[in-house]
Design an enzyme around this catalytic site. Sequence first.
Site, PDB file in Angstrom:
ATOM      1  N   SER A 113      40.440  34.852  47.797  1.00  0.00           N
ATOM      2  CA  SER A 113      40.142  36.076  47.056  1.00  0.00           C
ATOM      3  C   SER A 113      39.048  36.867  47.744  1.00  0.00           C
ATOM      4  O   SER A 113      38.145  36.296  48.378  1.00  0.00           O
ATOM      5  CB  SER A 113      39.688  35.721  45.635  1.00  0.00           C
ATOM      6  OG  SER A 113      39.224  36.876  44.953  1.00  0.00           O
ATOM      7  N   TYR A 142      34.866  32.060  39.485  1.00  0.00           N
ATOM      8  CA  TYR A 142      36.187  32.150  40.120  1.00  0.00           C
ATOM      9  C   TYR A 142      36.040  32.317  41.635  1.00  0.00           C
ATOM     10  O   TYR A 142      36.643  31.584  42.422  1.00  0.00           O
ATOM     11  CB  TYR A 142      36.967  33.312  39.519  1.00  0.00           C
ATOM     12  CG  TYR A 142      38.149  33.736  40.353  1.00  0.00           C
ATOM     13  CD1 TYR A 142      39.290  32.944  40.432  1.00  0.00           C
ATOM     14  CD2 TYR A 142      38.127  34.936  41.072  1.00  0.00           C
ATOM     15  CE1 TYR A 142      40.375  33.325  41.206  1.00  0.00           C
ATOM     16  CE2 TYR A 142      39.205  35.322  41.837  1.00  0.00           C
ATOM     17  CZ  TYR A 142      40.321  34.518  41.911  1.00  0.00           C
ATOM     18  OH  TYR A 142      41.391  34.896  42.694  1.00  0.00           O
ATOM     19  N   LYS A 183      48.435  39.081  32.178  1.00  0.00           N
ATOM     20  CA  LYS A 183      47.135  38.852  32.823  1.00  0.00           C
ATOM     21  C   LYS A 183      45.954  39.097  31.894  1.00  0.00           C
ATOM     22  O   LYS A 183      44.810  38.813  32.259  1.00  0.00           O
ATOM     23  CB  LYS A 183      46.996  39.752  34.056  1.00  0.00           C
ATOM     24  CG  LYS A 183      47.834  39.317  35.241  1.00  0.00           C
ATOM     25  CD  LYS A 183      47.512  40.155  36.472  1.00  0.00           C
ATOM     26  CE  LYS A 183      46.097  39.890  36.950  1.00  0.00           C
ATOM     27  NZ  LYS A 183      45.753  40.690  38.153  1.00  0.00           N
TER      28      LYS A 183
END
Length: 327
Positions: A113, A142, A183
Site C-alpha cells: 500500500s 494498516y 468497502k
Amino acid sequence: MIVVTGGAGFIGSNIVASLNESGQNNIVVCDTLGSEGKWQTLGRRIVQDVIPPDELMSWLQGRTDIEAIVHMGANSSTLAQDGDEVMKSNFRFSLKLLDWCTEHQVKFIYASSAATYGDGSHGFDDDISLSYLRQLRPLNLYGWSKHLFDQVIATRLENGEKLPPVCIGLKFFNVFGPNEQFKGGMMSLVSKYFPLIRNGETVNLFKSYKPDYKDGEQLRDFVYVLDITRTIEWLLQHAQGVALYNLGSGEARSFLDLMYAIFDTLGLERRIRFVEMPETMRERYQYYTKADQKRLRAAGYPVPSTSLETAVRHCINTYLNSEDPYR
C-alpha cells in the site's frame, strides 16, 4: 489455476473479472461473503471454488496445479485499531502464503500500500532495499502491517534466502472503480459521492490547514481499478524476480479535480462546500501523494495510465449509473 485472495472484494473481484475477460476461468477465490450481498461482486464471474480464509492453507496442501497466488485479502481499513486482528489477517496470513509459495515455487503477487510511505517525507520510491524501507514511518496500523511484510521480503532478499520465482508487492495509491459497494468507510470518493451528486446534493470536502494548499486542492494519485488489473495481468505473464511496484496513475490531482469530473460527467452544476477536518486527523493528514512509476516502466510495462477525467467518465457511464453497477 490462479488463487485470488480477497477475490470478492473491490480490487480482488476486478482481478477475477479481468482474468475471466482474458479467457482465464480456472480461478479459485478465497474470501468471506457474509450476508449483505457481497456475492454480487462475483455475479458475472466464472470461478471454480470460493474458500474461506481459515480453510485456505489446508486446501493448498498437496496441490501441484497452482500457477500463482494473487494475495489481495486484508483488513484494509486505515482506521483499524485492533492490532492483534490486523496482524493476524494482514501479516501472519501473508507470511503463511509467502512460505507456501516459496516452498512450492509458485508466483506470489501481493497487495502492499501507498500507506507504507507515511507522510511522504521520504518520497514515494518503491525501492525494496532495507536501507530505504527503514526510513518509512506509516501513519496508521494498516500501513504499518503492510510495511512490516514488505520488510520481511526485503530481509530475505538481502540475506539471499529462497523466495518465490516471482514475488511482487504492489503499493496501491487511491484506487477507485466498480465493485466498491462493500468497502464501507473505505469507499473511494467517486463511489461515495456519485449518488449524492446524481441526486443534486452538495458534497463536502475538507478545508486545508496548510497555506501551500487551498481548500480542496490537496493532492492525491487517483488511479482507476481497470488500470490496476491490467497491470496485474501483465505481471502474471511477464514479471520476474522480486520487486515492489507503485501502482498509481503517476499524476497528483486535487480533490476538486475529482469532484469536477463527476459533476461534469453527469452534466450537473458543481455544488461543493468546504468543512472542518476533525482535529484528530489534522496532524496525520496527507496533502500530497504521487506514484513514482520508474521501476514498473523499467520492468517493461508499456500501457499508459487512464486520465482522471476519462476514468471517472467510464466508471460512471459503464457501471455506477447503470441498472447493474457491478463489473
